[in-house]
Motif scaffolding. Structure first.
Motif, PDB file in Angstrom:
ATOM      1  N   PRO A 267      37.067  25.992  45.980  1.00  0.00           N
ATOM      2  CA  PRO A 267      36.620  24.920  45.972  1.00  0.00           C
ATOM      3  C   PRO A 267      37.792  24.261  46.983  1.00  0.00           C
ATOM      4  O   PRO A 267      37.027  23.475  47.797  1.00  0.00           O
ATOM      5  CB  PRO A 267      36.869  23.996  44.327  1.00  0.00           C
ATOM      6  N   THR A 268      38.843  24.552  47.677  1.00  0.00           N
ATOM      7  CA  THR A 268      39.510  24.342  48.541  1.00  0.00           C
ATOM      8  C   THR A 268      38.794  23.878  50.180  1.00  0.00           C
ATOM      9  O   THR A 268      38.629  23.324  50.490  1.00  0.00           O
ATOM     10  CB  THR A 268      41.009  25.453  48.825  1.00  0.00           C
TER      11      THR A 268
ATOM     12  N   ASN B   2      23.942  24.815  37.800  1.00  0.00           N
ATOM     13  CA  ASN B   2      24.244  23.422  38.024  1.00  0.00           C
ATOM     14  C   ASN B   2      23.298  22.280  38.619  1.00  0.00           C
ATOM     15  O   ASN B   2      23.504  22.466  40.304  1.00  0.00           O
ATOM     16  CB  ASN B   2      25.978  23.095  38.966  1.00  0.00           C
TER      17      ASN B   2
ATOM     18  N   ARG C 294      27.776  11.063  46.543  1.00  0.00           N
ATOM     19  CA  ARG C 294      29.135  11.373  45.596  1.00  0.00           C
ATOM     20  C   ARG C 294      28.836  12.689  44.967  1.00  0.00           C
ATOM     21  O   ARG C 294      28.519  13.618  44.422  1.00  0.00           O
ATOM     22  CB  ARG C 294      30.032  10.989  44.840  1.00  0.00           C
TER      23      ARG C 294
ATOM     24  N   ASP D  17      30.654  15.078  42.158  1.00  0.00           N
ATOM     25  CA  ASP D  17      31.799  15.510  41.023  1.00  0.00           C
ATOM     26  C   ASP D  17      32.155  17.246  40.747  1.00  0.00           C
ATOM     27  O   ASP D  17      32.172  17.520  42.378  1.00  0.00           O
ATOM     28  CB  ASP D  17      31.375  15.132  39.591  1.00  0.00           C
ATOM     29  N   ALA D  18      33.137  16.979  40.297  1.00  0.00           N
ATOM     30  CA  ALA D  18      33.774  18.451  40.524  1.00  0.00           C
ATOM     31  C   ALA D  18      32.906  19.448  39.781  1.00  0.00           C
ATOM     32  O   ALA D  18      33.140  20.787  40.063  1.00  0.00           O
ATOM     33  CB  ALA D  18      35.332  17.775  39.246  1.00  0.00           C
ATOM     34  N   ASP D  19      32.045  18.893  38.687  1.00  0.00           N
ATOM     35  CA  ASP D  19      30.728  20.163  38.363  1.00  0.00           C
ATOM     36  C   ASP D  19      30.506  20.740  40.010  1.00  0.00           C
ATOM     37  O   ASP D  19      30.155  22.045  40.052  1.00  0.00           O
ATOM     38  CB  ASP D  19      30.259  20.094  37.316  1.00  0.00           C
ATOM     39  N   ASP D  20      30.126  19.901  40.277  1.00  0.00           N
ATOM     40  CA  ASP D  20      28.756  20.191  42.149  1.00  0.00           C
ATOM     41  C   ASP D  20      30.233  20.850  42.890  1.00  0.00           C
ATOM     42  O   ASP D  20      29.498  21.823  43.260  1.00  0.00           O
ATOM     43  CB  ASP D  20      28.830  18.913  42.309  1.00  0.00           C
ATOM     44  N   LEU D  21      31.847  21.102  42.915  1.00  0.00           N
ATOM     45  CA  LEU D  21      32.322  21.061  43.567  1.00  0.00           C
ATOM     46  C   LEU D  21      32.424  22.198  43.712  1.00  0.00           C
ATOM     47  O   LEU D  21      32.586  23.542  44.119  1.00  0.00           O
ATOM     48  CB  LEU D  21      33.510  20.428  43.491  1.00  0.00           C
ATOM     49  N   VAL D  22      32.613  22.978  41.951  1.00  0.00           N
ATOM     50  CA  VAL D  22      32.539  24.448  41.610  1.00  0.00           C
ATOM     51  C   VAL D  22      31.674  24.814  41.955  1.00  0.00           C
ATOM     52  O   VAL D  22      31.171  26.251  42.663  1.00  0.00           O
ATOM     53  CB  VAL D  22      33.302  24.669  40.325  1.00  0.00           C
TER      54      VAL D  22
ATOM     55  N   LEU E 159      36.978  21.440  50.119  1.00  0.00           N
ATOM     56  CA  LEU E 159      37.771  20.270  50.003  1.00  0.00           C
ATOM     57  C   LEU E 159      38.489  19.639  51.354  1.00  0.00           C
ATOM     58  O   LEU E 159      38.887  18.307  51.919  1.00  0.00           O
ATOM     59  CB  LEU E 159      38.619  19.935  49.195  1.00  0.00           C
TER      60      LEU E 159
END
Length: 219
Positions: free
Chosen positions: A61-62, A28, A44, A46-51, A65
């Motif tokens: 991930p929490t 990623n 920004r 996205d979900a893939d970046d976050l994981v 966040l």
């Protein structure tokens, strides 16, 4: 997210270039300039970046966040929904609904449980309904069967009460602390009973399944 990315990168001793290389290895890719833009709030995630970022830092991930606090400070989950950081973490970890509940009631002289004030009854009912709906979908069914066992439920309550006691400051109201301690002791006693019953059930199961079996070649 931006503040946590800066904090975690510094704590891990990673430059933006090294972090970018790690993300490339994970499939990623985010260039070093992209990481800098995230940290400045200019890009920004996205979900893939976050994981991928959580994987790269070896955290949940929490952790990216939510703020690194656990108390009465407020966290803005959405533009119109604020909760304490304590509730936010428990919500994100699958323990409770994203709704603050802190009645701080007086002690019940009958069984040691807190007595819910009349004026808090409707809020208590709303919280209970939200909690039931949350637990129905927040975790996989197999996990839910474990977490909803009475012994696990009591242990979770005891852990939360002990956490509140440990986090209390010397200036905290002594009556509230006494109620917390009394309730924690009551949950501890209840948990002991549940553990004894669980052990007895497992022992009976072991006995029932330990009958000798014929071995190949035996007489």
């Amino acid at each position: 997210m931006a503040a946590n990315l800066v904090r975690l990168r510094q704590e891990r001793g990673l430059s933006t270039t090294r972090l970018a290389s790690r993300l490339e290895e994970l499939g990623n890719p985010i260039p070093a300039t992209g990481i800098t833009r995230i940290e400045k709030g200019q890009r920004r995630v996205d979900a893939d970046d976050l994981v991928a970022l959580a994987d790269a830092f070896n955290v949940s991930p929490t952790t990216l966040l939510l703020p690194p606090t656990y108390g009465d400070d407020l966290v803005q989950l959405t533009r119109e929904h604020e909760v304490t950081s304590r509730t936010a973490w428990r919500w994100a970890e699958g323990h409770q609904t994203a709704m603050d509940w802190d009645a701080h009631p007086t002690a019940n002289s009958v069984d040691g449980d807190p007595a819910i004030p009349t004026e808090a009854y409707e809020r208590e009912q709303e919280f209970a309904a939200q909690q039931t709906a949350y637990r129905a979908l927040a975790r996989p069914p197999a996990h839910r069967r474990v977490t909803e066992h009475q012994a696990v439920y009591l242990a979770s309550q005891l852990m939360e009460l002990l956490g509140d006691l440990v986090a209390s400051t010397p200036s905290a109201d002594q009556a509230d602390l006494a109620v917390l301690a009394q309730t924690a002791r009551h949950r501890y006693d209840q948990l002991g009973i549940e553990l004894k019953m669980l052990r007895e059930r497992l022992t009976r199961t072991d006995i029932g399944s330990s009958a000798p079996k014929d071995r190949p070649g035996g007489n």
